[in-house]
Scaffold this motif. Structure first.
Motif, PDB file in Angstrom:
ATOM      1  N   ASN A  76       0.762  -1.216  -0.192  1.00 14.69           N
ATOM      2  CA  ASN A  76       0.193  -0.325  -0.504  1.00 14.69           C
ATOM      3  C   ASN A  76       0.462   1.568   0.514  1.00 14.69           C
ATOM      4  OD1 ASN A  76      -2.416  -1.928   0.406  1.00 14.69           O
ATOM      5  ND2 ASN A  76      -2.733  -2.213   1.861  1.00 14.69           N
ATOM      6  N   VAL A  77       1.687   0.856  -0.798  1.00  9.33           N
ATOM      7  CA  VAL A  77       2.713   2.860  -0.684  1.00  9.33           C
ATOM      8  C   VAL A  77       1.805   4.025  -2.139  1.00  9.33           C
ATOM      9  CG1 VAL A  77       4.909   2.731  -1.621  1.00  9.33           C
ATOM     10  CG2 VAL A  77       5.120   1.035  -0.286  1.00  9.33           C
ATOM     11  N   SER A  78       1.849   5.043  -1.785  1.00 11.61           N
ATOM     12  CA  SER A  78       1.482   6.033  -2.314  1.00 11.61           C
ATOM     13  C   SER A  78       3.000   7.088  -2.509  1.00 11.61           C
ATOM     14  CB  SER A  78       0.074   6.720  -1.280  1.00 11.61           C
ATOM     15  OG  SER A  78       0.175   7.945  -2.175  1.00 11.61           O
ATOM     16  N   ILE A  79       3.199   6.389  -4.222  1.00 10.98           N
ATOM     17  CA  ILE A  79       4.679   7.672  -4.557  1.00 10.98           C
ATOM     18  C   ILE A  79       4.049   8.594  -5.190  1.00 10.98           C
ATOM     19  CG2 ILE A  79       6.571   6.509  -6.013  1.00 10.98           C
ATOM     20  CD1 ILE A  79       6.146   3.959  -5.981  1.00 10.98           C
ATOM     21  N   THR A  80       4.529   9.339  -3.530  1.00  9.74           N
ATOM     22  CA  THR A  80       4.879  10.896  -4.613  1.00  9.74           C
ATOM     23  C   THR A  80       5.827  11.031  -5.146  1.00  9.74           C
ATOM     24  OG1 THR A  80       5.242  11.065  -2.423  1.00  9.74           O
ATOM     25  CG2 THR A  80       3.076  11.063  -3.417  1.00  9.74           C
ATOM     26  N   TYR A  81       6.043  12.264  -5.674  1.00 12.29           N
ATOM     27  CA  TYR A  81       7.190  13.238  -6.278  1.00 12.29           C
ATOM     28  C   TYR A  81       8.574  13.275  -4.995  1.00 12.29           C
ATOM     29  CZ  TYR A  81       5.766  13.548 -11.004  1.00 12.29           C
ATOM     30  OH  TYR A  81       5.513  13.821 -12.372  1.00 12.29           O
ATOM     31  N   PRO A  82       9.460  12.720  -4.736  1.00 12.26           N
ATOM     32  CA  PRO A  82      10.912  13.102  -4.330  1.00 12.26           C
ATOM     33  C   PRO A  82      10.709  14.643  -4.061  1.00 12.26           C
ATOM     34  CG  PRO A  82      11.461  11.596  -5.642  1.00 12.26           C
ATOM     35  CD  PRO A  82       9.895  12.437  -6.598  1.00 12.26           C
ATOM     36  N   PRO A  83      10.594  15.044  -2.300  1.00  9.12           N
ATOM     37  CA  PRO A  83      10.972  16.429  -2.628  1.00  9.12           C
ATOM     38  C   PRO A  83      12.308  17.295  -3.254  1.00  9.12           C
ATOM     39  CG  PRO A  83      10.692  15.627  -0.320  1.00  9.12           C
ATOM     40  CD  PRO A  83      10.679  14.666  -1.811  1.00  9.12           C
ATOM     41  N   GLU A  84      12.630  17.136  -3.453  1.00 12.49           N
ATOM     42  CA  GLU A  84      13.870  17.217  -4.021  1.00 12.49           C
ATOM     43  C   GLU A  84      14.084  17.724  -5.748  1.00 12.49           C
ATOM     44  OE1 GLU A  84      15.292  14.399  -0.926  1.00 12.49           O
ATOM     45  OE2 GLU A  84      13.965  13.940  -2.867  1.00 12.49           O
ATOM     46  N   ILE A  85      13.019  16.578  -6.648  1.00 11.88           N
ATOM     47  CA  ILE A  85      13.063  16.662  -7.503  1.00 11.88           C
ATOM     48  C   ILE A  85      11.712  17.930  -7.572  1.00 11.88           C
ATOM     49  CG2 ILE A  85      11.822  15.587  -9.469  1.00 11.88           C
ATOM     50  CD1 ILE A  85      13.556  13.440  -9.045  1.00 11.88           C
ATOM     51  N   ALA A 168      18.291  13.435  -4.635  1.00  7.46           N
ATOM     52  CA  ALA A 168      17.004  12.820  -4.386  1.00  7.46           C
ATOM     53  C   ALA A 168      16.712  11.834  -3.179  1.00  7.46           C
ATOM     54  CB  ALA A 168      16.116  12.457  -5.885  1.00  7.46           C
ATOM     55  N   ILE A 169      17.397  11.928  -2.621  1.00 13.54           N
ATOM     56  CA  ILE A 169      17.660  10.870  -1.506  1.00 13.54           C
ATOM     57  C   ILE A 169      16.561  10.157  -0.643  1.00 13.54           C
ATOM     58  CG2 ILE A 169      18.399  10.981   1.161  1.00 13.54           C
ATOM     59  CD1 ILE A 169      20.184  10.858  -0.426  1.00 13.54           C
ATOM     60  N   SER A 170      14.954  10.986  -0.680  1.00 14.53           N
ATOM     61  CA  SER A 170      13.492  11.071  -0.107  1.00 14.53           C
ATOM     62  C   SER A 170      12.947   9.220  -1.785  1.00 14.53           C
ATOM     63  CB  SER A 170      12.620  11.459  -0.476  1.00 14.53           C
ATOM     64  OG  SER A 170      12.438  12.077  -1.910  1.00 14.53           O
ATOM     65  N   LEU A 171      13.703   9.439  -2.881  1.00 13.15           N
ATOM     66  CA  LEU A 171      13.139   8.185  -3.441  1.00 13.15           C
ATOM     67  C   LEU A 171      13.731   6.482  -2.576  1.00 13.15           C
ATOM     68  CD1 LEU A 171      11.141   7.931  -5.745  1.00 13.15           C
ATOM     69  CD2 LEU A 171      14.115   8.011  -7.150  1.00 13.15           C
ATOM     70  N   TYR A 172      14.711   6.718  -1.782  1.00 18.18           N
ATOM     71  CA  TYR A 172      15.771   5.418  -1.839  1.00 18.18           C
ATOM     72  C   TYR A 172      14.305   4.675  -1.019  1.00 18.18           C
ATOM     73  CZ  TYR A 172      20.157   6.918  -3.008  1.00 18.18           C
ATOM     74  OH  TYR A 172      21.699   6.430  -3.353  1.00 18.18           O
ATOM     75  N   LYS A 173      13.263   6.075  -0.566  1.00 17.35           N
ATOM     76  CA  LYS A 173      12.277   4.098   0.271  1.00 17.35           C
ATOM     77  C   LYS A 173      12.026   4.036  -0.460  1.00 17.35           C
ATOM     78  CE  LYS A 173       8.997   6.548   3.010  1.00 17.35           C
ATOM     79  NZ  LYS A 173       8.277   7.359   2.915  1.00 17.35           N
ATOM     80  N   GLU A 174      11.548   3.833  -1.397  1.00 21.53           N
ATOM     81  CA  GLU A 174      10.806   3.408  -3.010  1.00 21.53           C
ATOM     82  C   GLU A 174      11.138   2.259  -2.907  1.00 21.53           C
ATOM     83  OE1 GLU A 174      10.252   6.984  -2.096  1.00 21.53           O
ATOM     84  OE2 GLU A 174       8.156   6.531  -1.535  1.00 21.53           O
ATOM     85  N   ILE A 175      12.365   2.868  -3.394  1.00 19.36           N
ATOM     86  CA  ILE A 175      13.715   2.298  -3.975  1.00 19.36           C
ATOM     87  C   ILE A 175      14.671   0.346  -2.625  1.00 19.36           C
ATOM     88  CG2 ILE A 175      15.868   1.426  -4.340  1.00 19.36           C
ATOM     89  CD1 ILE A 175      16.296   4.058  -5.520  1.00 19.36           C
ATOM     90  N   GLY A 176      13.839   1.293  -1.560  1.00 20.78           N
ATOM     91  CA  GLY A 176      14.398   0.475  -0.619  1.00 20.78           C
ATOM     92  C   GLY A 176      13.275  -1.333  -0.397  1.00 20.78           C
ATOM     93  N   ILE A 177      11.537  -0.242  -0.628  1.00 15.92           N
ATOM     94  CA  ILE A 177      10.673  -1.462  -0.424  1.00 15.92           C
ATOM     95  C   ILE A 177      10.653  -1.666  -2.014  1.00 15.92           C
ATOM     96  CG2 ILE A 177       8.282  -0.799  -0.836  1.00 15.92           C
ATOM     97  CD1 ILE A 177       8.271   1.075   0.895  1.00 15.92           C
TER      98      ILE A 177
END
Length: 321
Positions: A76-85, A168-177
């Motif tokens: 149930n992951v809602s993927i949103t734009y990384p704030p850095e981008i 874009a460090i915040s994207l690492y959470k989605e990549i980890g999942i």
């Protein structure tokens, strides 16, 4: 009452400059229907001439986002734009205005309308060649791939985003999942480490990381993270069980017991899965500490509610036999 200032200057052909206290804007159109751009962004305006009734709709108005619960499941992951981008993404307001203005001018002053479309085409082409635009494109492809369950494709696209925009460090959470989905726990571990180093207050990511650490046997690290959780989370039965399990795996039954004693020791019913786990861990700790009678009671309580729970039946056969 505060003073307000507004003045509209006509440039002909339906084009106006609007000057107000908040800034300068431009609009095109005819009486009753206009489109423009101002300090608050691109908007359309519709009204009934002579009545004073009109409505304004801002095209680039952002919607409020609802934060996800710390207990969100992997699927149930809602993927949103990384704030850095998001910070680097160019505003779409000029594109909207240029396109719509060109479209209107195509019917009111054709040569100028054609010129506007040519400028729009060059502007759009130049924008698409920028690194941030490429990063956005890869992100969108990755998001679509993830939503349809194509995790390898999603991973490839998200890694390309990181390659273009390393911050874009915040994207690492989605990549980890995604790595968890693909069974690559060590890589998932690395991604969560990078993410939580910058976003240590994200409880959802921290919970996922804790579960991952326990899965790969990094119990001490999992304990350190659990001890950093807010008190209301640390006192939840799920976390108590997880901490006790880690201490048992580290062969520290006394520490495990100290944690379990914070749980529902006096609760009589074993009516939930978490309570069954709690009693199982408590029974295991008592056995390790040589308190056989106390251990027996815990396993018996589980057996009454669920005789097939883990290896409780076998343990009781050995203890009672």
């Amino acid at each position: 009452m505060g003073w307000r200032f507004r003045r509209s200057i006509s440039l002909g052909k339906g084009v106006r400059i609007n000057v107000s206290k908040s800034g300068i804007g431009f609009s095109v159109g005819k009486r009753g229907a206009r489109i423009g751009v101002g300090p608050r962004g691109v908007y359309t305006s519709f009204g009934i001439p002579g009545t004073g009734l009109y409505t304004i709709n801002y095209l680039n108005k952002k919607k409020k986002q609802v934060s996800s619960s710390p207990n969100t499941q992997i699927n149930n992951v809602s993927i949103t734009y990384p704030p850095e981008i998001l910070k680097k993404m160019p505003s779409k307001a000029p594109q909207y205005l240029l396109f719509i203005a060109s479209f209107i001018l195509l019917f009111t002053y054709t040569p100028l309308g054609i010129l506007g479309f040519i400028i729009f085409a060059f502007y759009f082409y130049a924008l698409s060649k920028k690194p941030i635009s490429k990063a956005v494109s890869f992100f969108e492809k990755g998001k679509v791939a993830y939503n349809r369950g194509d995790y390898k494709s999603a991973l490839d696209n998200f890694l390309k985003v990181i390659e273009i925009e390393p911050d874009a460090i915040s994207l690492y959470k989605e990549i980890g999942i995604i790595y968890i989905h693909l069974g690559e726990d060590e890589k998932a571990n690395e991604c969560f480490e990078k993410y939580l180093f910058k976003y240590p207050e994200d409880l959802e990511a921290k919970t996922r990381y804790i579960n991952l650490l326990i899965k790969v046997g990094q119990y001490q690290k999992a304990l350190e993270l659990m001890n950093s959780l807010p008190e209301e989370y640390k006192n939840s039965l799920h976390v108590i069980n997880a901490m006790a399990d880690c201490y048992i795996e580290l062969n520290k039954p006394d520490m495990a017991l100290a944690v379990l004693e914070k749980g529902p020791m006096r609760k009589r019913k074993t009516d939930t899965e978490e309570m069954k786990i709690f009693r199982y861990l408590l029974g295991t700790v008592y056995m390790k500490l040589g308190q056989k009678e106390k251990a027996l009671k815990q396993f018996q309580k589980i057996y009454v509610e669920d005789s097939n729970f883990l290896d409780v039946a076998e343990i009781l056969n050995e203890m009672e036999g």
